[in-house]
Motif scaffolding. Structure first.
Motif, short mmCIF file in Angstrom:
data_model
loop_
_atom_site.label_atom_id
_atom_site.label_comp_id
_atom_site.label_asym_id
_atom_site.label_seq_id
_atom_site.Cartn_x
_atom_site.Cartn_y
_atom_site.Cartn_z
N PRO A 1 63.02 -18.78 45.18
CA PRO A 1 62.34 -18.56 46.72
C PRO A 1 61.38 -17.51 46.61
CG PRO A 1 64.71 -18.49 45.51
CD PRO A 1 64.29 -18.75 44.95
N PRO A 2 60.45 -17.34 47.65
CA PRO A 2 59.66 -17.14 48.52
C PRO A 2 59.82 -15.32 47.61
CG PRO A 2 60.05 -17.90 50.05
CD PRO A 2 60.93 -17.78 49.25
N ASP A 3 60.82 -14.60 47.73
CA ASP A 3 60.59 -13.42 46.81
C ASP A 3 60.98 -13.14 45.73
OD1 ASP A 3 60.86 -12.09 49.33
OD2 ASP A 3 63.11 -12.82 49.98
N PHE A 4 60.90 -14.29 44.77
CA PHE A 4 61.21 -14.34 43.20
C PHE A 4 60.03 -14.54 42.40
CE2 PHE A 4 65.23 -14.06 45.35
CZ PHE A 4 66.41 -14.03 44.40
N ALA A 5 58.76 -15.01 43.66
CA ALA A 5 57.75 -14.99 43.03
C ALA A 5 57.04 -14.81 43.14
CB ALA A 5 57.05 -16.54 44.39
N THR A 6 57.60 -13.56 42.12
CA THR A 6 55.95 -12.35 41.26
C THR A 6 56.23 -12.18 39.95
OG1 THR A 6 57.95 -10.56 41.33
CG2 THR A 6 55.76 -11.11 43.31
N VAL A 7 55.30 -11.97 39.41
CA VAL A 7 55.52 -12.15 38.16
C VAL A 7 56.84 -11.10 37.45
CG1 VAL A 7 54.52 -11.60 35.80
CG2 VAL A 7 52.79 -12.47 37.39
N GLU B 1 71.61 -14.14 44.71
CA GLU B 1 71.37 -13.53 45.79
C GLU B 1 69.84 -13.55 46.80
OE1 GLU B 1 72.35 -9.64 46.02
OE2 GLU B 1 74.25 -9.25 45.95
N GLN B 2 69.74 -13.58 48.05
CA GLN B 2 68.75 -14.17 48.86
C GLN B 2 67.66 -13.29 48.59
OE1 GLN B 2 68.28 -17.64 50.44
NE2 GLN B 2 69.88 -18.25 51.13
N SER B 3 67.77 -11.96 48.48
CA SER B 3 67.17 -11.01 48.22
C SER B 3 66.77 -10.23 47.20
CB SER B 3 67.45 -10.17 49.70
OG SER B 3 68.66 -9.81 49.26
N ALA B 4 65.31 -10.12 47.41
CA ALA B 4 65.47 -9.50 45.86
C ALA B 4 65.96 -8.32 45.21
CB ALA B 4 63.63 -9.41 45.45
N PRO B 5 66.62 -7.21 44.45
CA PRO B 5 65.75 -7.90 43.37
C PRO B 5 66.82 -8.84 42.69
CG PRO B 5 67.04 -5.54 43.43
CD PRO B 5 66.06 -5.83 44.18
N LEU C 1 65.82 -28.53 33.77
CA LEU C 1 66.34 -28.69 34.85
C LEU C 1 65.83 -28.03 35.86
CD1 LEU C 1 70.14 -30.17 33.86
CD2 LEU C 1 68.31 -31.59 34.35
N THR C 2 65.38 -26.77 35.23
CA THR C 2 64.52 -25.90 36.30
C THR C 2 63.08 -24.98 35.97
OG1 THR C 2 67.65 -24.98 36.10
CG2 THR C 2 65.05 -23.84 37.04
N GLN C 3 61.90 -26.55 36.33
CA GLN C 3 60.76 -26.91 36.28
C GLN C 3 60.48 -25.25 36.20
OE1 GLN C 3 62.61 -28.78 37.59
NE2 GLN C 3 62.79 -30.55 36.35
N VAL C 4 60.72 -24.47 36.97
CA VAL C 4 59.99 -23.31 37.50
C VAL C 4 59.63 -22.09 36.35
CG1 VAL C 4 60.52 -23.80 39.56
CG2 VAL C 4 62.24 -21.95 38.86
N THR C 5 60.71 -22.18 35.23
CA THR C 5 60.57 -20.88 35.08
C THR C 5 59.56 -21.25 33.86
OG1 THR C 5 62.33 -22.71 32.42
CG2 THR C 5 62.86 -20.69 34.20
N ARG C 6 58.73 -22.72 33.72
CA ARG C 6 57.35 -22.65 32.88
C ARG C 6 56.20 -21.62 33.93
NH1 ARG C 6 56.28 -25.99 29.40
NH2 ARG C 6 58.00 -27.84 29.21
N TYR C 7 56.73 -20.91 34.74
CA TYR C 7 55.60 -20.28 35.77
C TYR C 7 55.21 -19.36 35.23
CZ TYR C 7 56.33 -23.78 39.82
OH TYR C 7 56.91 -24.72 40.66
N GLU C 8 53.95 -18.49 35.90
CA GLU C 8 54.16 -17.18 34.78
C GLU C 8 54.95 -15.81 35.36
OE1 GLU C 8 51.82 -14.73 33.13
OE2 GLU C 8 51.14 -17.12 33.20
N TYR D 1 57.65 -16.08 33.81
CA TYR D 1 59.01 -15.78 32.97
C TYR D 1 59.24 -15.68 31.32
CZ TYR D 1 61.55 -18.10 37.23
OH TYR D 1 61.94 -17.94 38.36
N PRO D 2 60.43 -15.02 30.86
CA PRO D 2 60.01 -14.58 29.33
C PRO D 2 60.17 -15.57 28.78
CG PRO D 2 62.01 -14.29 30.08
CD PRO D 2 61.19 -14.09 31.73
N THR D 3 59.62 -15.86 27.38
CA THR D 3 60.35 -16.74 26.76
C THR D 3 60.92 -17.08 26.23
OG1 THR D 3 59.78 -15.56 24.73
CG2 THR D 3 57.51 -16.91 26.18
#
Length: 376
Positions: A135-141, A232-236, A276-283, A285-287
């Motif tokens: 979700p766009p609201d989640f797309a920050t470091v 939930e749709q909204s952050a956090p 199955l959730t490739q987005v966790t490779r983005y800057e 996400y923890p190791t």
């Protein structure tokens, strides 16, 4: 009458269903009567198949102002002791009573004469499941980090549930859980495969010879991964519900942690076929190591044998995916576009498990060029 490549999916009447060689997945006449008897909405049913599952099926239903979700198994014939919707719904209700976030189940139908198989109905939840997009609201470091930590914190909460009360004491047998799992899935491989994948046998032998001692008993979800969490749709980021309880039992909690980490894609690390959730490779996400440390600090469990649990997760996935592949070969899943990918996907999963335990194996063949596939 709605048709799909694997047969008619939805029909209006029982008469139409009875005239078909392959049963439909929804019979609107019968479903309407069931929902009416349960006082779940009114009027015509609007439906939509949702979710990414390749095993059980999920439908969004709308009746007037009421939105519901129906979950059912695939068409018969079904393998023994699988797709048990009544058991799945019962466990969900137990963990909900214990304070775990799950969908609210409003009706269960154990009568196969309604839709051909048992099913259950839940209230619709307006959340988001993170798989190939976030979700766009989640797309920050910061929020990416918080999202993954919210997932592992939910796993900690699940594993903190008291399994000696509330009916959970009758769900599974935690003593010998890991040994039974290795034995069960070894047998499942022998009965479901029509080919040879050398790593399956060698990994199974290693798992059996190196089985760790379970430290405690907990509810084990069995398929705990990012794609089975609704936020939930909204952050956090906050987990709204844990989904897909088909494989839940009481057993070793580290089986869930191993599976969660095996399915978690990490930036800079070699991919595995179960991601199955490739987005966790983005800057941001923890190791995997950070997630494991957070889990260990919260639970106090010794994670020194975590490699075993991760290898077990990959190997087990290879086995149950082989069952899907064999059913497709036998003509039981016509039109399924996922099952054919398992021709390479299953050996890739087995090879990833073998590479993970590496030095523990002798005489094991692995194929570093195997394709990447996932299964759910």
């Amino acid at each position: 009458m709605i048709s799909t490549p694997d047969g008619v999916e939805v029909v209006a009447t029982r008469a139409e269903a009875a005239a078909m060689a392959r049963p439909p997945l929804l019979v609107l006449e019968a479903l309407t009567e069931f929902l009416d008897a349960e006082d779940l909405g009114s009027g015509a049913i609007c439906w939509l198949r949702i979710g990414e599952g390749h095993s059980n099926l999920t439908y969004l239903l709308r009746r007037g102002a009421r939105s519901l979700v129906l979950r059912r198994g695939p068409r018969p014939p079904l393998p023994k002791s699988t797709h048990d919707m009544v058991r799945e719904s019962r466990i969900q209700r137990m963990v909900k009573d214990a304070g775990i976030a799950v969908p609210n189940i409003v009706a269960v139908c154990a009568d196969p004469s309604v839709l051909g198989v048992p099913f259950y109905v839940m209230d619709y939840l307006d959340g988001v499941v993170i798989t190939s997009e976030e979700p766009p609201d989640f797309a920050t470091v910061e929020r990416r980090r918080a999202t993954a930590f919210a997932a592992v914190d939910m796993l900690v909460a699940l594993h903190s549930v008291d399994v000696t009360r509330g009916g959970l004491e009758n769900v599974g047998r935690p003593d010998g859980y890991l040994e039974r799992q290795v034995s069960l899935f070894s047998t499942l491989w022998d009965t479901s495969t029509q080919r040879s994948v050398p790593e399956i046998k060698s990994v199974a032998a290693w798992l059996a010879s190196n089985t760790p001692t379970s430290q405690r008993a907990s509810v084990v979800h069995g398929d705990f991964r990012m794609g089975n969490l609704m936020f939930e749709q909204s952050a956090p980021p906050r987990v709204l519900a844990i989904l897909d309880w088909e494989m839940a039992t009481v057993g070793d909690p580290l089986a869930d942690l191993g599976y969660f980490l095996a399915t978690y894609a990490e930036k800079g690390e070699a991919s595995t076929p179960l991601e199955l959730t490739q987005v966790t490779r983005y800057e941001g996400y923890p190791t995997r190591d950070e997630l494991a440390v957070r889990y260990g600090a919260a639970t106090g469990l010794d994670l020194s044998e975590l490699r075993w649990y991760q290898a077990f997760a990959l190997w087990k996935a290879a086995v149950f995916c082989e069952a899907i592949y064999t059913r497709w070969l036998n003509g039981e899943r016509p039109g399924d576009t996922f099952a054919p990918t398992l021709a390479d996907g299953v050996p890739a999963l087995a090879g990833a498990s073998a590479r993970l335990i590496g030095a523990g194996l002798r005489g094991t063949r692995t194929d570093p060029e195997a394709g990447e596939h996932g299964c759910s």
